[in-house]
Design a protein around this motif. Structure first.
Motif, PDB file in Angstrom:
ATOM      1  N   CYS A  73      55.709  48.680  -8.838  1.00 17.67           N
ATOM      2  CA  CYS A  73      55.252  47.734  -9.858  1.00 17.67           C
ATOM      3  C   CYS A  73      55.689  46.307  -9.525  1.00 17.67           C
ATOM      4  O   CYS A  73      56.596  46.067  -8.727  1.00 17.67           O
ATOM      5  CB  CYS A  73      55.705  48.166 -11.233  1.00 17.67           C
ATOM      6  N   SER A  74      54.998  45.369 -10.143  1.00 16.59           N
ATOM      7  CA  SER A  74      55.160  43.962  -9.789  1.00 16.59           C
ATOM      8  C   SER A  74      56.574  43.439 -10.041  1.00 16.59           C
ATOM      9  O   SER A  74      57.005  42.481  -9.409  1.00 16.59           O
ATOM     10  CB  SER A  74      54.167  43.121 -10.578  1.00 16.59           C
ATOM     11  N   GLN A  77      58.630  43.097  -7.071  1.00 13.39           N
ATOM     12  CA  GLN A  77      58.150  42.174  -6.033  1.00 13.39           C
ATOM     13  C   GLN A  77      58.279  40.758  -6.573  1.00 13.39           C
ATOM     14  O   GLN A  77      57.382  40.269  -7.260  1.00 13.39           O
ATOM     15  CB  GLN A  77      56.693  42.476  -5.710  1.00 13.39           C
ATOM     16  N   TYR A  80      55.514  38.275  -7.056  1.00 20.52           N
ATOM     17  CA  TYR A  80      54.562  38.506  -8.143  1.00 20.52           C
ATOM     18  C   TYR A  80      55.222  38.385  -9.514  1.00 20.52           C
ATOM     19  O   TYR A  80      54.643  37.842 -10.450  1.00 20.52           O
ATOM     20  CB  TYR A  80      53.874  39.865  -7.978  1.00 20.52           C
ATOM     21  N   ALA A  81      56.445  38.901  -9.622  1.00 21.34           N
ATOM     22  CA  ALA A  81      57.137  38.797 -10.912  1.00 21.34           C
ATOM     23  C   ALA A  81      57.269  37.331 -11.307  1.00 21.34           C
ATOM     24  O   ALA A  81      57.300  36.982 -12.474  1.00 21.34           O
ATOM     25  CB  ALA A  81      58.508  39.456 -10.827  1.00 21.34           C
ATOM     26  N   THR A  88      52.823  44.852 -13.792  1.00 23.55           N
ATOM     27  CA  THR A  88      51.584  45.515 -13.394  1.00 23.55           C
ATOM     28  C   THR A  88      51.883  46.657 -12.429  1.00 23.55           C
ATOM     29  O   THR A  88      52.996  46.782 -11.929  1.00 23.55           O
ATOM     30  CB  THR A  88      50.627  44.530 -12.690  1.00 23.55           C
ATOM     31  N   SER A  89      50.867  47.475 -12.196  1.00 25.60           N
ATOM     32  CA  SER A  89      50.948  48.565 -11.208  1.00 25.60           C
ATOM     33  C   SER A  89      52.044  49.582 -11.468  1.00 25.60           C
ATOM     34  O   SER A  89      52.756  49.986 -10.554  1.00 25.60           O
ATOM     35  CB  SER A  89      51.119  48.018  -9.790  1.00 25.60           C
ATOM     36  N   CYS A  98      49.903  48.775 -17.403  1.00 25.40           N
ATOM     37  CA  CYS A  98      50.452  47.425 -17.381  1.00 25.40           C
ATOM     38  C   CYS A  98      51.194  47.211 -18.698  1.00 25.40           C
ATOM     39  O   CYS A  98      50.700  47.582 -19.757  1.00 25.40           O
ATOM     40  CB  CYS A  98      49.288  46.433 -17.241  1.00 25.40           C
ATOM     41  N   ASP A 121      43.600  44.174  -8.039  1.00 25.94           N
ATOM     42  CA  ASP A 121      44.930  44.602  -7.603  1.00 25.94           C
ATOM     43  C   ASP A 121      45.889  44.799  -8.774  1.00 25.94           C
ATOM     44  O   ASP A 121      46.856  45.552  -8.678  1.00 25.94           O
ATOM     45  CB  ASP A 121      45.555  43.550  -6.677  1.00 25.94           C
ATOM     46  N   PHE A 122      45.661  44.088  -9.851  1.00 25.09           N
ATOM     47  CA  PHE A 122      46.628  44.109 -10.950  1.00 25.09           C
ATOM     48  C   PHE A 122      46.082  44.771 -12.213  1.00 25.09           C
ATOM     49  O   PHE A 122      46.786  44.897 -13.195  1.00 25.09           O
ATOM     50  CB  PHE A 122      47.067  42.676 -11.285  1.00 25.09           C
ATOM     51  N   SER A 241      48.093  38.290  -0.716  1.00 25.49           N
ATOM     52  CA  SER A 241      49.520  38.543  -0.907  1.00 25.49           C
ATOM     53  C   SER A 241      50.374  37.711   0.049  1.00 25.49           C
ATOM     54  O   SER A 241      51.468  37.271  -0.305  1.00 25.49           O
ATOM     55  CB  SER A 241      49.828  40.022  -0.758  1.00 25.49           C
TER      56      SER A 241
END
Lengths: 428, 493
Positions: A73-74, A77, A80-81, A88-89, A98, A121-122, A241
């Motif tokens: 999940c985001s 990462q 992305y966070a 997400t994910s 989500c 992607d999200f 990404s």
């Protein structure tokens, strides 16, 4: 009259689902929040962390027979966070979830980042709202929105495409138990995410951006990328990404080398002019592949596996059962070295006769890592760029998002690496 | 009359004198009147959609209520009575919603009802325009002979009808109008400001201010909030501090002063800063503050206009009553369902208890109490003991430890989940729907089963649990739970 059953109940409102937070949830949330930039994002990530870990514990307790996977999940990462305010994910079996954490819901609305609805992607099958009572050490599960309900709402409301969107809380189902019932009794295909709901990515919008200025702004920690790019531009950045990671690193520790990489990646994403007009270039016909006719240089995955005993573990994971799958070895030669990679193109025919196409690049041995900065582009009939992906140093393979074409349509795949460049045209 | 007209026009929600909060009372006058107008106007009958709430009916009643010139006074008042019944439901729902927004620990919706649910449907009332002041109207009570006299006390339901603008361009339905007015009721808002935020400390409230809320503060206040966030939130997060937010320390205040200095806000001392922050927090305790919006957003109330069906369904108000696809309505089936419910409830309770024990066992802070959970629950259900008594008897640190371990409401909620799920699985099995099904089948089915299970079991169980000191645990749920606990006891011994 037959005695009939009652129709609805609102017991849930006086019996909120409250989830207690444990000391370790606070520790984990703190750790995760450290990785993002500036206090505002850190506090938001901290609350998201509490929501995620509390949710995880609750979910595992009520549904031990379902597989919940939060590792991808985001929140884990930071790049992305840092830019997407929701988690997400989160994978539960083949479903994606989500979650968004909120302090309170007195405003009757919930803010979600647009990315979770418009970028594939999200996006998710379910969207949950969790109120985090950080001080009282518990969470309240406030609502659940299934993707199909969101689609219905979207059709009816005037929706502005911004970085974030505000949804009325009343749209959400207050009964958390329904998540479990849905996961157990529906299949992901019954809650399809329509392609029309996704934002078409148009890399031309990047041309309007002054990259120097953007990088200068991002050196100040309190600046967010959303303050300087509009949503359409932001969507392109989030979908790439590599670029997103580089910008995040730049915000953390700007330096000349990074700047160079960002410029390079940026250039690669910008639309390229077509060098060979499609009609005069040789084309590979996917139709012929269906009839077992294969073009020079291409061979089927099965032949390849037999011949070289490749470790192609990805196959079962990423390819569709009915895929026709052909591979071709590319010799990426640059001034400094020569390197082989494998281009893999697979497709299956959908019910509406369209071809659903998957394209991947693997190391030629089928295992190990790809070199950094291989750029793969998907070009449309008139040479416009439709998608791009750039490999990172630790990628064991890269792939374009699945795309669909009607019979007779044309597309090209362009692969670039340092000064190497190849382009191949296909007709569907 | 075909009974396609919802009972919501002739049954009113009124305050109950028992501890249930409210009761639904049949209003005979209203029922007779409705039967009469529908049989008198066949065109209305044919126009009535099978939906329980029809726009035509609301319009017809409303016209007759407002235009006393064209109708007899009596008829006007009766039409008003039907509408008063109708709006009592959105009033109730708005109260439930407001209470749930504040979480489940401070107060329940029952405490909110006296402010707004003040109509018992006993009197006939009409509105008449004030001859001196055309904007306002007077309320008249009508007796059996049709003679009217002015009344001073104004029912909230009448206020709603009086202010409702049928032809407004905003297209708010009467339902939504009533819902909105309840949310904006002055005394209700005051109650929420006084009691709703009690659970949050001043410091936690400042932590919660977000970008949207910031806009409604002065520039100086905005800077105070930013300084507080930069230092206090950072420290709270990095120390992963649990528990109540404490007042900012002297060091933190100094750091905030430095931050403010950079932003050109001069504050002479840390004492002054602390005072300023406290004043700010006082301001944040206003319910209205949190409802302010920065930008116009999708209007939550108008998601679905029940009458016209132009908008999409709201989940929280009430569920759709049109649901023919999955109606489970043969007597045989209902008998089976009743039987399955008993089985499912036993299963649900069993599973809920097991999960609670293993949750406690895996909790770092509470694992030592896992073995005390079942004994504590027994004291609660067999001996009606309070948290304090249980704490003394079983050697808990304090009462709040007991409530964190015991959580009878959470046990109930979990038992409900597994009961409904078990029933759902059973229905899917007997209707041969075990393989993947469509959401359009699953959604109404789940809702109906939940409503059934709540009506039969959990509504009563929840009520008796919430009724405070005078609680008596006699519901079927409590009995089944005692049975299960009794079995545990036998096994233990």
């Amino acid at each position: 009259m037959i005695p009939s059953l009652p129709i609805s109940s609102d017991l849930r409102r006086s019996m909120l689902e409250s989830i207690w937070l444990e000391p370790e949830h606070y520790d984990q949330a703190r750790q995760i929040s450290e990785a993002v930039i500036n206090e505002h994002n850190q506090w938001r990530t901290y609350l998201n962390g509490l929501a995620l870990f509390g949710f995880e514990q609750w979910f595992r307790s009520i549904a031990s027979d379902l597989t919940l996977d939060i590792r991808q999940c985001s929140l884990f990462q930071p790049a992305y966070a840092n830019v997407i305010s929701a988690i997400t994910s989160i994978h539960i079996g083949d479903f994606r979830l989500c979650l968004v954490a909120t302090d309170n819901i007195l405003n009757d609305e919930v803010i979600f980042p647009q990315a979770v609805f418009e970028l594939s992607d999200f996006s998710a099958h379910f969207y949950g709202v969790i109120e985090v009572r950080e001080e009282q050490e518990h969470l309240i599960f406030r609502g659940l929105l299934r993707r199909d309900k969101f689609n219905d709402y979207r059709k009816l409301s005037q929706f502005q495409s911004n970085w974030s969107c505000s949804l009325p809380l009343s749209l959400f189902d207050p009964e958390p138990n329904h998540l479990l019932f849905n996961l157990q009794h529906l299949s992901p295909s019954t809650i399809a995410i329509p392609e029309t709901a996704l934002l078409p990515l148009d890399t031309e919008v990047l041309e309007e951006i002054n990259l120097d200025q953007l990088l200068a702004h991002l050196q100040t920690p309190n600046h967010q990328i959303s303050q300087h790019l509009n949503w359409k531009q932001g969507a392109v950045v989030l979908s790439c990404s590599t670029l997103n990671k580089l910008l995040y690193q730049w915000q953390k520790t700007p330096n000349a080398e990074l700047q160079q990489q960002i410029y390079q990646t940026w250039q690669n994403i910008l639309p390229t002019q077509l060098e060979v007009p499609p009609n005069s270039s040789p084309q590979i016909s996917l139709m012929q592949w269906l009839g077992d006719l294969v073009n020079l240089g291409w061979q089927s995955l099965d032949t390849l596996v037999e011949g070289k005993h490749l470790n192609l573990a990805y196959r079962s994971k990423t390819l569709h059962k009915a895929d026709i799958c052909q591979t071709k070895v590319l010799h990426l030669s640059s001034q400094t070295n020569i390197l082989d990679v494998m281009l893999l193109l697979a497709f299956h025919v959908e019910e509406d006769k369209r071809r659903n196409i998957r394209l991947q690049i693997h190391p030629s041995q089928g295992s190990g890592h790809l070199p950094d900065q291989i750029v793969v582009k998907l070009l449309g009939t008139s040479g416009q760029m439709l998608q791009t992906i750039v490999s990172g140093a630790e990628d064991d393979f890269i792939q374009l998002k699945r795309f669909k074409c009607r019979s007779g349509q044309q597309f090209a795949i362009q692969v670039e690496f340092a000064d190497y460049k190849s382009q191949e045209w296909f007709v569907v | 009359m075909t009974m396609i007209v919802s009972s919501k026009y002739w049954k009113i929600c009124k305050i109950s004198l028992t501890n249930q909060g409210y009761q639904i009372k049949e209003v005979c006058n209203a029922k007779k009147f409705l039967q009469k107008i529908i049989s008198d106007s066949p065109e209305l009958d044919s126009k009535l959609s099978p939906l329980p709430i029809s726009q035509d009916l609301v319009n017809c009643l409303f016209d007759s209520f407002k235009n006393t010139n064209f109708n007899s006074i009596q008829e006007s008042a009766l039409a008003g009575l039907c509408l008063r019944c109708y709006v009592s439901y959105p009033i109730l729902n708005a109260c439930k919603k407001l209470a749930s927004q504040f979480g489940n620990h401070q107060f329940t919706y029952r405490e909110l009802l006296p402010y707004v649910l003040d109509d018992d449907g006993e009197n006939l009332i009409i509105l008449e325009n004030d001859s001196q002041n055309t904007d306002s109207s007077k309320h008249f009570k009508v007796d059996k002979k049709g003679i009217s006299k002015t009344i001073v006390y104004q029912h909230f339901t009448i206020n709603i009808l009086e202010t409702f603008d049928q032809k407004s361009s905003r297209h708010l339905s009467l339902y939504n109008w009533a819902y909105r007015l309840t949310q904006q009721h002055q005394e209700l808002k005051q109650y929420l400001s006084e009691y709703g935020f009690q659970v949050h400390s001043d410091w936690s409230l400042i932590n919660q201010v977000n970008e949207i809320h910031l806009d409604s503060l002065t520039e100086r206040e905005q800077n105070l909030v930013r300084a507080f966030h930069a230092i206090y939130r950072r420290d709270r997060r990095t120390q992963a501090r649990r528990s109540k937010c404490l007042p900012p320390s002297e060091d933190q205040l100094h750091e905030m002063m430095d931050f403010l200095h950079v932003h050109k806000v001069k504050i002479p001392s840390t004492q002054v800063l602390l005072k300023d922050l406290q004043n700010l927090a006082q301001q944040l305790q206003q319910y209205d503050f949190w409802r302010r919006r920065g930008t116009p957003v999708a209007e939550p109330l108008e998601l679905k206009d029940e009458e016209t069906g132009q908008y999409i369904l709201r989940n929280d108000l009430h569920s759709p009553e049109v649901n023919t696809a999955t109606r489970l309505e043969t007597e045989e089936f209902l008998d089976d369902l009743q039987h399955q419910l008993t089985v499912a409830l036993g299963h649900g309770i069993q599973k809920s208890l097991q999960e609670r024990v293993s949750e406690l066992e895996s909790s770092r802070g509470y694992k030592d109490y896992a073995c005390k959970f079942l004994p504590a629950l027994k004291l609660y259900y067999f001996h009606d003991m309070t948290g304090k008594q249980i704490a003394e008897q079983l050697g808990f640190k304090n009462q709040s430890h007991v409530s964190r371990v015991l959580q009878p409401l959470a046990v109930l909620s979990r038992a409900r989940l597994h009961t409904v799920h078990k029933l759902l699985q059973w229905v899917l099995e007997v209707t041969h729907h075990l393989d993947s099904i469509e959401p359009s089948y699953l959604d109404p089915l789940t809702q109906q089963l939940e409503a059934f299970v709540d009506q039969e079991i959990f509504q009563a169980a929840e009520s008796e649990m919430q009724s405070g000191k005078s609680r008596t645990m006699t519901s079927p749920y409590a009995q089944q739970l005692r049975n299960t606990l009794g079995h545990c006891q036998e096994k233990d011994s």
